[in-house]
Design an enzyme around this catalytic site. Structure first.
Site, PDB file in Angstrom:
ATOM      1  N   SER A  92       0.831  -1.218   0.000  1.00 52.49           N
ATOM      2  CA  SER A  92       0.000   0.000   0.000  1.00 52.49           C
ATOM      3  C   SER A  92       0.858   1.258   0.000  1.00 52.49           C
ATOM      4  CB  SER A  92      -0.968  -0.001   1.192  1.00 52.49           C
ATOM      5  OG  SER A  92      -0.301  -0.277   2.392  1.00 52.49           O
ATOM      6  N   HIS A 135      -1.958  -8.914   1.886  1.00 56.76           N
ATOM      7  CA  HIS A 135      -1.667  -7.634   2.568  1.00 56.76           C
ATOM      8  C   HIS A 135      -2.813  -7.359   3.558  1.00 56.76           C
ATOM      9  CE1 HIS A 135       0.171  -3.854   3.281  1.00 56.76           C
ATOM     10  NE2 HIS A 135      -0.210  -3.170   2.219  1.00 56.76           N
ATOM     11  N   HIS A 149       5.608 -12.643   7.791  1.00 55.74           N
ATOM     12  CA  HIS A 149       5.826 -11.247   7.372  1.00 55.74           C
ATOM     13  C   HIS A 149       7.036 -11.169   6.454  1.00 55.74           C
ATOM     14  CE1 HIS A 149       6.186  -6.870   7.549  1.00 55.74           C
ATOM     15  NE2 HIS A 149       4.902  -6.901   7.899  1.00 55.74           N
ATOM     16  N   ARG A 201       2.503  -4.517  16.830  1.00 57.02           N
ATOM     17  CA  ARG A 201       1.112  -4.077  16.673  1.00 57.02           C
ATOM     18  C   ARG A 201       0.163  -5.171  17.163  1.00 57.02           C
ATOM     19  NH1 ARG A 201       1.418  -2.761  10.350  1.00 57.02           N
ATOM     20  NH2 ARG A 201       2.311  -4.855  10.484  1.00 57.02           N
ATOM     21  N   ASP A 260      -2.562  -8.429  11.629  1.00 59.35           N
ATOM     22  CA  ASP A 260      -3.887  -8.883  11.192  1.00 59.35           C
ATOM     23  C   ASP A 260      -4.412 -10.084  11.975  1.00 59.35           C
ATOM     24  OD1 ASP A 260      -3.956  -6.940   9.192  1.00 59.35           O
ATOM     25  OD2 ASP A 260      -2.751  -8.194   7.868  1.00 59.35           O
TER      26      ASP A 260
HETATM   27  N1  NMX Z   1       1.299 -19.688   6.203  1.00 57.75           N
HETATM   28  C1  NMX Z   1       1.802 -20.618   5.359  1.00 57.75           C
HETATM   29  N2  NMX Z   1       2.877 -20.411   4.576  1.00 57.75           N
HETATM   30  C2  NMX Z   1       3.476 -19.221   4.699  1.00 57.75           C
HETATM   31  C3  NMX Z   1       3.043 -18.228   5.588  1.00 57.75           C
HETATM   32  C4  NMX Z   1       1.900 -18.498   6.344  1.00 57.75           C
HETATM   33  N3  NMX Z   1       1.363 -17.593   7.165  1.00 57.75           N
HETATM   34  N4  NMX Z   1       3.857 -17.159   5.479  1.00 57.75           N
HETATM   35  C5  NMX Z   1       4.778 -17.459   4.544  1.00 57.75           C
HETATM   36  N5  NMX Z   1       4.535 -18.708   4.064  1.00 57.75           N
HETATM   37  C6  NMX Z   1       5.221 -19.391   2.979  1.00 57.75           C
HETATM   38  C7  NMX Z   1       5.122 -18.548   1.710  1.00 57.75           C
HETATM   39  O1  NMX Z   1       3.869 -18.732   1.062  1.00 57.75           O
HETATM   40  C8  NMX Z   1       6.303 -19.077   0.925  1.00 57.75           C
HETATM   41  O2  NMX Z   1       5.918 -20.329   0.407  1.00 57.75           O
HETATM   42  P1  NMX Z   1       6.673 -21.016  -0.827  1.00 57.75           P
HETATM   43  O3  NMX Z   1       8.083 -21.237  -0.393  1.00 57.75           O
HETATM   44  O4  NMX Z   1       5.906 -22.259  -1.049  1.00 57.75           O
HETATM   45  O5  NMX Z   1       6.569 -20.031  -1.966  1.00 57.75           O
HETATM   46  C9  NMX Z   1       7.337 -19.314   2.017  1.00 57.75           C
HETATM   47  O6  NMX Z   1       6.596 -19.453   3.247  1.00 57.75           O
HETATM   48  C10 NMX Z   1       8.332 -18.186   2.168  1.00 57.75           C
HETATM   49  O7  NMX Z   1       7.634 -16.971   2.375  1.00 57.75           O
HETATM   50  P2  NMX Z   1       8.280 -15.835   3.292  1.00 57.75           P
HETATM   51  O8  NMX Z   1       9.540 -15.392   2.624  1.00 57.75           O
HETATM   52  O9  NMX Z   1       8.345 -16.244   4.697  1.00 57.75           O
HETATM   53  O10 NMX Z   1       7.159 -14.692   3.214  1.00 57.75           O
HETATM   54  P3  NMX Z   1       6.939 -13.566   2.107  1.00 57.75           P
HETATM   55  O11 NMX Z   1       7.824 -12.417   2.432  1.00 57.75           O
HETATM   56  O12 NMX Z   1       7.029 -14.122   0.726  1.00 57.75           O
HETATM   57  O13 NMX Z   1       5.414 -13.191   2.342  1.00 57.75           O
HETATM   58  C11 NMX Z   1       3.493 -12.742   3.661  1.00 57.75           C
HETATM   59  C12 NMX Z   1       4.990 -12.475   3.473  1.00 57.75           C
HETATM   60  C13 NMX Z   1       2.976 -11.801   4.720  1.00 57.75           C
HETATM   61  C14 NMX Z   1       2.772 -12.431   2.344  1.00 57.75           C
HETATM   62  C15 NMX Z   1       3.305 -14.225   4.088  1.00 57.75           C
HETATM   63  O14 NMX Z   1       3.910 -14.453   5.336  1.00 57.75           O
HETATM   64  C16 NMX Z   1       1.840 -14.636   4.133  1.00 57.75           C
HETATM   65  O15 NMX Z   1       1.289 -15.026   3.097  1.00 57.75           O
HETATM   66  N6  NMX Z   1       1.179 -14.545   5.346  1.00 57.75           N
HETATM   67  C17 NMX Z   1      -0.221 -14.827   5.447  1.00 57.75           C
HETATM   68  C18 NMX Z   1      -1.045 -13.644   4.947  1.00 57.75           C
HETATM   69  C19 NMX Z   1      -0.920 -12.472   5.884  1.00 57.75           C
HETATM   70  O16 NMX Z   1      -1.045 -12.582   7.081  1.00 57.75           O
HETATM   71  N7  NMX Z   1      -0.700 -11.284   5.298  1.00 57.75           N
HETATM   72  C20 NMX Z   1      -0.693 -10.037   6.073  1.00 57.75           C
HETATM   73  C21 NMX Z   1       0.678  -9.384   6.226  1.00 57.75           C
HETATM   74  C22 NMX Z   1       0.586  -8.137   7.052  1.00 57.75           C
HETATM   75  N8  NMX Z   1      -0.227  -7.086   6.406  1.00 57.75           N
HETATM   76  O17 NMX Z   1      -1.072  -6.527   6.991  1.00 57.75           O
HETATM   77  O18 NMX Z   1      -0.005  -6.782   5.216  1.00 57.75           O
HETATM   78  C1  MLT Z   2       1.869  -3.497   6.612  1.00 54.06           C
HETATM   79  O1  MLT Z   2       1.456  -3.000   7.647  1.00 54.06           O
HETATM   80  O2  MLT Z   2       1.976  -2.836   5.562  1.00 54.06           O
HETATM   81  C2  MLT Z   2       2.172  -4.956   6.596  1.00 54.06           C
HETATM   82  O3  MLT Z   2       2.645  -5.409   7.822  1.00 54.06           O
HETATM   83  C3  MLT Z   2       2.971  -5.416   5.413  1.00 54.06           C
HETATM   84  C4  MLT Z   2       4.409  -5.017   5.340  1.00 54.06           C
HETATM   85  O4  MLT Z   2       4.916  -4.209   6.095  1.00 54.06           O
HETATM   86  O5  MLT Z   2       5.086  -5.595   4.448  1.00 54.06           O
END
Ligand code: NMX
Ligand code: MLT
Length: 438
Positions: A240, A270, A317, A326, A372
């Site tokens: 964002s 996100h 994350h 948070r 979240d």
């Molecule tokens: N559950 C299952 N698998 C996960 C999770 C999770 N919560 N978090 C990361 N992974 C997996 C990810 O999909 C990736 O899989 P693969 O190797 O098969 O491609 C692997 O772990 C490595 O990912 P990371 O490097 O740890 O995480 P990345 O930086 O790519 O993504 C998020 C960060 C936040 C997108 C990821 O942790 C996620 O999908 N979390 C769940 C959704 C979520 O809570 N999003 C909100 C974030 C905060 N916000 O408000 O924006």
């Molecule tokens: C945010 O607040 O924007 C989320 O935690 C995602 C991020 O910082 O990558």
């Protein structure tokens, strides 16, 4: 000129030579290395943006203008008898780097109050959406519609100097922020209360007024303040913030830029994750038929989600490597106000069972909860059970940080953002040249 704008003007004057010097005298200094993994891997951790509004340390979490969240909550002025500081004070801090006095906050409250009336056509835009539309799409469109009000666009057409771009951008930002709570509350009323929104009370600060418009009583005013403050900024690389900055870099006005950032926030990886947590937990609650699951049942539910190839919403994350502060602020609030709530028991149990499972699963780099994982549960407790709406609340908060960033982008004359892309063949050639080809 308001005293906030005056203060900001002084801060900008002080800051400009620093940026100019870095650019002119030290422009060649290397900051980071661009590897193929960073290029293909979503530029993860590539140091490529500048902001002074907030900084995210992987271990410690976010600092706003150098202050940790507990410091922000302690130091910012609060309404009498409230736990949560004024959101208006946070905006003052984000913009100027200074903790405002009560009087300074009072002036910002007055400024927002004067600008809070929403033009009739925005209600019409909102009303035109079918009532099964996603709230974030309506929110984005309502903000977009306001673009016709942009003072920046008028000034730009009148031919003002680049050095003054920030001034009308500031006016646009104040005008937009003042209206967001009304837009959010009206969307809620339209979708879930047959359009019957409680009228705003101009005497109130933003947190109390939002609670009033949502038909809520204290402590929902404190929750609104807490929620808007916690979500305001998370440095510049998240989707964002980066979107807002990128769109604004072409000199699109604040309305276009914030509408775009809302679209980025609306993705389930996100901001939308906060409602995903509730959707996911509802599924479990339905299966449990009124019983709180045992730890074993919860573990099974988590594994079932992972084994189905899905992510656990609210965990992991891109930058953080510990429990999101948070999350911790919200957990402390919940322990104080709703420790017996059934949904809190679920969230609490997830905090225990998910990190070890994600560690065992071995994919996520960060097994800990993010913001979240907790936020929806608190809204639910106060009767805001329409979880598709939760990301709008995130968006109202996030707008404070992104508008502050855009004003500073303009003040420091940051240029159009335009990175260079390569082809896959070019990457393969680079690998060959590095002697790594097979
Ligand atoms: N559950 C299952 N698998 C996960 C999770 C999770 N919560 N978090 C990361 N992974 C997996 C990810 O999909 C990736 O899989 P693969 O190797 O098969 O491609 C692997 O772990 C490595 O990912 P990371 O490097 O740890 O995480 P990345 O930086 O790519 O993504 C998020 C960060 C936040 C997108 C990821 O942790 C996620 O999908 N979390 C769940 C959704 C979520 O809570 N999003 C909100 C974030 C905060 N916000 O408000 O924006
Ligand atoms: C945010 O607040 O924007 C989320 O935690 C995602 C991020 O910082 O990558």
């Amino acid at each position: 000129m308001s005293s906030l704008k005056q203060k900001l003007s002084e801060k900008i004057k002080e800051h400009r030579p620093r940026t100019l010097k870095l650019m002119k005298e030290h422009g060649d200094v290397t900051v980071d290395e661009v590897t193929i993994a960073k290029l293909i891997g979503g530029m993860r951790s590539l140091k490529s943006l500048v902001t002074d509004i907030s900084y995210l340390d992987p271990q410690e979490g976010i600092r706003y203008r150098g202050y940790t969240l507990p410091e922000v909550f302690e130091l910012l002025p609060k309404p009498e008898g409230s736990e949560g500081p004024y959101v208006e004070g946070l905006f003052y801090l984000l913009l100027t780097g200074d903790i405002p006095t009560e009087e300074e906050v009072g002036e910002v409250i007055d400024e927002f109050r004067k600008r809070s009336v929403l033009p009739g056509y925005v209600y019409e835009v909102i009303d035109a959406f079918p009532s099964d539309s996603p709230p974030m799409s309506i929110f984005s469109a309502a903000i977009l519609a306001l673009s016709r009000e942009s003072q920046f666009n008028q000034q730009y057409l009148a031919g003002i100097s680049k050095k003054d771009y920030w001034k009308s951008t500031f006016e646009d930002a104040m005008n937009l922020l003042a209206k967001l709570p009304e837009i959010g509350a009206y969307i809620y009323a339209k979708l879930y209360k047959n359009g019957q929104k409680v009228l705003s009370d101009p005497k109130l600060d933003m947190g109390s007024n939002f609670a009033q418009m949502m038909g809520q009583k204290s402590p929902y005013d404190d929750i609104s303040r807490m929620y808007f403050i916690l979500h305001a900024d998370h440095e510049s690389g998240n989707v964002s913030a980066h979107t807002g900055h990128l769109v604004a870099s072409s000199l699109s006005d604040i309305y276009l830029s914030i509408s775009a950032m809302i679209n980025g926030l609306a993705g389930p990886l996100h901001g939308l994750a906060n409602q995903e947590v509730l959707r996911w937990l509802q599924d479990l609650m339905n299966k449990m038929d009124g019983k709180v699951p045992s730890e074993e049942e919860m573990k099974q539910f988590v594994w079932d989600t992972l084994n189905a190839g899905q992510v656990i919403p609210g965990f992991g994350h891109a930058v953080l490597r510990k429990t999101d502060p948070r999350y911790a602020v919200q957990r402390d609030f919940a322990l104080k106000h709703m420790a017996q709530d059934e949904l809190f028991q679920y969230v609490d149990m997830l905090y225990k069972v998910v990190p070890p499972i994600l560690q065992e699963h071995g994919h996520a780099k960060n097994p800990w909860p993010n913001v979240d994982a907790h936020s929806g549960m608190i809204q639910w407790h106060y009767g805001i059970t329409e979880y598709e709406f939760y990301t709008v609340l995130f968006g109202i908060g996030r707008a404070f940080g992104i508008t502050a960033n855009i004003i500073w982008d303009r003040a420091l004359l940051y240029p159009l953002e335009r990175p260079k892309s390569l082809t896959t063949q070019m990457l393969e050639d680079i690998v060959q040249k590095a002697g790594q080809g097979t």
